[in-house]
Design a protein around this motif. Sequence first.
Motif, PDB file in Angstrom:
ATOM      1  N   GLU A  37       0.848  -1.239   0.220  1.00  0.00           N
ATOM      2  CA  GLU A  37       0.106   0.107  -0.111  1.00  0.00           C
ATOM      3  C   GLU A  37       0.997   1.417   0.064  1.00  0.00           C
ATOM      4  N   MET A  38       0.372   2.547  -0.521  1.00  0.00           N
ATOM      5  CA  MET A  38       1.066   3.476  -0.713  1.00  0.00           C
ATOM      6  C   MET A  38       0.336   4.725  -0.188  1.00  0.00           C
ATOM      7  N   ILE A  39       1.210   5.858   0.176  1.00  0.00           N
ATOM      8  CA  ILE A  39       0.335   7.097   0.607  1.00  0.00           C
ATOM      9  C   ILE A  39       1.270   8.259   0.036  1.00  0.00           C
ATOM     10  N   VAL A  40       0.727   9.283  -0.101  1.00  0.00           N
ATOM     11  CA  VAL A  40       1.488  10.561  -0.415  1.00  0.00           C
ATOM     12  C   VAL A  40       1.232  11.525   0.630  1.00  0.00           C
ATOM     13  N   THR A  41       2.465  11.855   1.299  1.00  0.00           N
ATOM     14  CA  THR A  41       2.524  13.036   2.498  1.00  0.00           C
ATOM     15  C   THR A  41       3.328  14.117   2.090  1.00  0.00           C
ATOM     16  N   GLY A  42       3.060  15.116   2.802  1.00  0.00           N
ATOM     17  CA  GLY A  42       3.947  16.326   2.539  1.00  0.00           C
ATOM     18  C   GLY A  42       5.499  16.027   2.832  1.00  0.00           C
ATOM     19  N   PRO A  43       6.295  16.764   2.242  1.00  0.00           N
ATOM     20  CA  PRO A  43       7.802  16.496   2.454  1.00  0.00           C
ATOM     21  C   PRO A  43       8.195  16.573   4.090  1.00  0.00           C
ATOM     22  N   GLY A  44       8.762  15.481   4.588  1.00  0.00           N
ATOM     23  CA  GLY A  44       9.251  15.423   5.862  1.00  0.00           C
ATOM     24  C   GLY A  44       8.174  15.189   6.928  1.00  0.00           C
ATOM     25  N   ALA A  45       6.769  15.077   6.318  1.00  0.00           N
ATOM     26  CA  ALA A  45       5.657  14.947   7.286  1.00  0.00           C
ATOM     27  C   ALA A  45       6.010  13.671   8.156  1.00  0.00           C
ATOM     28  N   CYS A  46       6.366  12.464   7.818  1.00  0.00           N
ATOM     29  CA  CYS A  46       6.927  11.425   8.556  1.00  0.00           C
ATOM     30  C   CYS A  46       8.294  11.122   8.497  1.00  0.00           C
ATOM     31  N   ALA A  47       8.878  11.231   9.902  1.00  0.00           N
ATOM     32  CA  ALA A  47      10.172  11.025  10.005  1.00  0.00           C
ATOM     33  C   ALA A  47      10.626   9.681   9.866  1.00  0.00           C
ATOM     34  N   GLY A  48       9.545   8.693  10.108  1.00  0.00           N
ATOM     35  CA  GLY A  48       9.944   7.337  10.160  1.00  0.00           C
ATOM     36  C   GLY A  48       8.576   6.525   9.680  1.00  0.00           C
ATOM     37  N   PRO A  49       8.508   4.918   9.593  1.00  0.00           N
ATOM     38  CA  PRO A  49       7.331   4.475   9.336  1.00  0.00           C
ATOM     39  C   PRO A  49       6.420   4.486  10.567  1.00  0.00           C
ATOM     40  N   GLY A  50       6.975   4.711  11.587  1.00  0.00           N
ATOM     41  CA  GLY A  50       5.873   4.638  12.639  1.00  0.00           C
ATOM     42  C   GLY A  50       4.863   5.788  12.796  1.00  0.00           C
ATOM     43  N   ASP A  51       5.158   6.808  11.971  1.00  0.00           N
ATOM     44  CA  ASP A  51       4.471   8.094  11.944  1.00  0.00           C
ATOM     45  C   ASP A  51       3.139   7.696  11.057  1.00  0.00           C
ATOM     46  N   LEU A  52       3.306   6.706  10.307  1.00  0.00           N
ATOM     47  CA  LEU A  52       2.287   6.374   9.236  1.00  0.00           C
ATOM     48  C   LEU A  52       0.936   5.782   9.977  1.00  0.00           C
ATOM     49  N   ASP A  53       1.182   5.209  10.956  1.00  0.00           N
ATOM     50  CA  ASP A  53      -0.097   4.645  11.553  1.00  0.00           C
ATOM     51  C   ASP A  53      -1.247   5.626  11.810  1.00  0.00           C
TER      52      ASP A  53
END
Length: 809
Positions: free
Chosen positions: A16-32
Amino acid sequence: MARLRTVDRTLDGPWEMIVTGPGACAGPGDLDTLSGFVPAPVPGTAAGALRAAGRWSDREPTPLHGSDIWYRTSLAGRGREILRFEGLATLCEVWLDGRLLLTSRSMFLAHEVAVDLDGSHILALAFRSLAQDLARPHKRGRWRPQLATPGSLRHARTTLLGFMPGWCPGVDAVGPYRPITRRGEGGRPTGIDLRASVEDGTGILSVGLSLPEAGGPVMVRCDGRTARLAETAPGRFEGRLALPGVALWWPHSHGEPRLHAVAVEAGGETFDLGRVGFRTITQVSPFAEGLSLAVNGVPVFCRGACWTPPDLVGLPGDRDAYAPLLELAAEAGMNMLRVGGTMLYEAQAFHDLCDELGILVWQDLMLANFDYPVDDPAFRAALETEVAQLLDRLQSSPSLCVVGGGSEVEQQAAMLGFPESVWRAGAVEAMLREGVAARRPDLVVVPNSPSGGDLPFSTNAGVTHYYGVGAYGRPFEDARRAEVRFASECLAFANVPEPVSLREAGLTDPRDPAWGLVVPRDRGADWDFEGVRDHYVGALYGVDPERLRRDDPERYLMLGRAAVAEVMEATFAEWRRAGSLTAGGLVWLHRDLAPGAGWGVVDAAGRPKSAWYALKRAFRPVQAVLSDEGLNGLHAHLRNETAAAIDATLALTFTTAAGKVAAKAERALSLAPREAVTLSSAALLGRFFDATASYRFGPAAHALAHLRLARADGTLLAEAFHHQAGRDATPREIGLSAALVEDRDGVVLRVATAQHALGVHVVLDGEGRPSDNWFHLAPGGERHLALTGTGGRPSGMVRAVNGSGAVRF
C-alpha cells in the motif's frame, strides 16, 4: 557479474502507498496515524498506483516530486535472507520494523541487504521529495542546458523524463519501478562470470563462479556439450567450453539470432545461467572516420529508432509490456534500437527480447546535456558502480553491441561556444572504456552521441544527430551532401497517428488548441516539429499547409502522413545505396510518450503510423532503390543482406502522366549472399534515354520511373519510384479499386489502380492493420495486403493522396 536465472521470490505484496508532505513522517511509525493509503503494485510507480485508484489524470499529471511517498508491506519468514532492490526512483529509504536499512540516491543502482527474519515484519520504503533535494544549494555547472530544468538535475541520478518541457508530459518517476526480491543465503552459485566469444569460427564459453558447497565436480553445459570447471581457489570454479561449429547469433536482418542455453551442474543440482549468443562485433573503420559495425565479419547497415519506455506513467519492465513494441520494431526491419541518455535503463526482459528477436542494442549511460560533476568523488563513484552493474547485468546479452557515454553532453557545450578542452567528455569516456574492458570487451564504445568530429555534431565523422533533412528543412539532396557517417538520431517529425488513435485521444481536429499542446518542440525554439512536417508537405505537394489546415483539416492530416512517409523512404534510400558513406540511421523516436502527433513512428496506443510503414519498406533486407545521378541517369541499387542467393527479375519502367509507357527494361539476375549491385538506367535499357530529364533536349518524355524487383514467381521483393515531374497530389480519377479476395495466404485485400496512385492508404472500420500502408502504385499496378488483428471479416476504405475519393471494401 552475470545473474543466475533462478527466479527469486518477489515481494509483490500486497503493498500500500500514501502521499504525504515532505518530511511529514520521520519514520514508518508515523504512518499509523494516517489514512488515505491506496493499493500499490510493486514493481510499479506512485503515478501508476494513483492512476489505478482513479486519482490520476493523463492530461494533467499530478506532481509527485514535491511530496514524500511511502510504501509498506508485511514480510514473514525466519532466518537470514537477502533482499534485493532492482530500482528505486529516486531518493529512497528502506526501513524494516522502524530500523533504517538502506538509503539510495540513484534510481539506476540495485542494492542488496541482508536481514534476519523472525516471524512477521513490516517493510517500508520512503521516497523523499526530489524537488526539495534539488532546491538545496548545489554547485552550478559551467553551462545550463535548454533541454531540462532545473539545473541542479546535474547532481541527481534520475531520469530526465518528466523534466523536459516540450519533449514529454511532466510525469514524475517515483517508486519501486523495478522488482524487489528475496532469497535465502548459500546453496547457489555467486560471482558468476559468463562470457561468450568466437575464435577462428569456434564458439568459446568462459565460465567462472563461486560455489563453496559444490559437493563434487562442477560441470558447465551448452549446446549439448559439457566441460568440467577447475577449482582455481577454495570454492571458486573456472573453465572454458569450446564449441566448434556452434550456430552464431545474427541480427534478424542478416540471419538467425541463435541463442544457446547454459547450465551448471553440481552436487545433483542444475543451475540455469540463461542463454548466450556467439557473435563478434567489430568497428570497421576508425571512429573518427565514422562509426561502422560488422557482425561476424559482415558489415551491417544499422537501422532502427531511439527507444522510449512502453508506458511513461507505470514504467513497466515485464515481457508483456515490451513484446508488442519490440515485435513491431522487428517487423519494420529495425535491427538496432538506441536507449538514449534522456531515458532510463530498461529491464532485463527488454534485453532478453532483443536477444531473441535479433535487434542490436545501443545503450547510452543516463547522462544528457548537463555538465555532470564527474570531479566529485561521490558522484564519480556512484557512476562507476552504475556502469559496472549495467555491464554485469547484461554480460551474456549478444544484442548489446554499443555503449555510449550519454546524449548531447559534448554537443551542448560545443554549441554554447566552449572550446574542446571543456566540451570533451574525456572522464566519462575513460571510465566507460575501463568498465567495458573489464566486463564486456566485445562491445564498441562511443564517447558521446554525437561525437567524433572537429565539432561533436559534425555530420561527416563519428556519430551525428542528423536533422538536415527534417528539423532544419533541408532538401533531400542534403542527406548525401552532409556525408553522414552514422546518424544515432535523425528524421524527427510530429508524426500524425491514424484516425482511430486520434478519435480515442479526442484529437481529431488539428485546429483545436488541445492539438498543439502535445506537439513536440525544443525548449526555447520559436518553431515546433509540426512546422517541420508542414514544410515538407508544402515542398512535396505544392500546397499551403496553413491554408489547408484551416480549410480542409482532414486532407491536411492526410498529406502530413504521406509527406513523412516520403521523407523517411527517400532519406534511407540515399543512405542505403551502393557507394553511400552512411553506415546507420536511427529515427527519433520509436514510440510516442503521449497521445497526439508526437515524434514516434508508433503511437502511444501502440499502433503504427505512416512513418512506420515507410521504414518497413526502407529497411527491407532485400532492397531496391533508385537514385538520381543527373547526367549519368537513374541508378538502380540492389542489395541482398541475407545469407541466401536470390534469383529475381528486375523491371524498370518509365511512364507518362497519363500512364503510357515511354521506356521499359526487364532482366533476370541473381543476387549473391550479402551482395550489392548498381545498374544504370542506360545499362538496363541498352540505349540512351534521358531518365533524369537533365539534358533538356525538350519536354521530359516521362513523369514517373518505377523499379520493381520480384522473385521468379512474381512475389514482390522491393520497389522504388522516382517522380521526375514531382508529386502531383491534385485529387482526380485514377481508377483506384479495392476488394477482399482469396489467395494462397487466405483472405487478402487486393488494391489496384489504372493510373499512378500516390500515398495509397487503408483505413479499417475496426481494429487491425494492413501489412503495408502509405505506399505508391505504378500505372496498372496492384498489391495484395494481408490484414491482421481484425477479428473477423474486415471492412474499410482505401484512398490515395491523388485520388478523387475513397473506395469501400
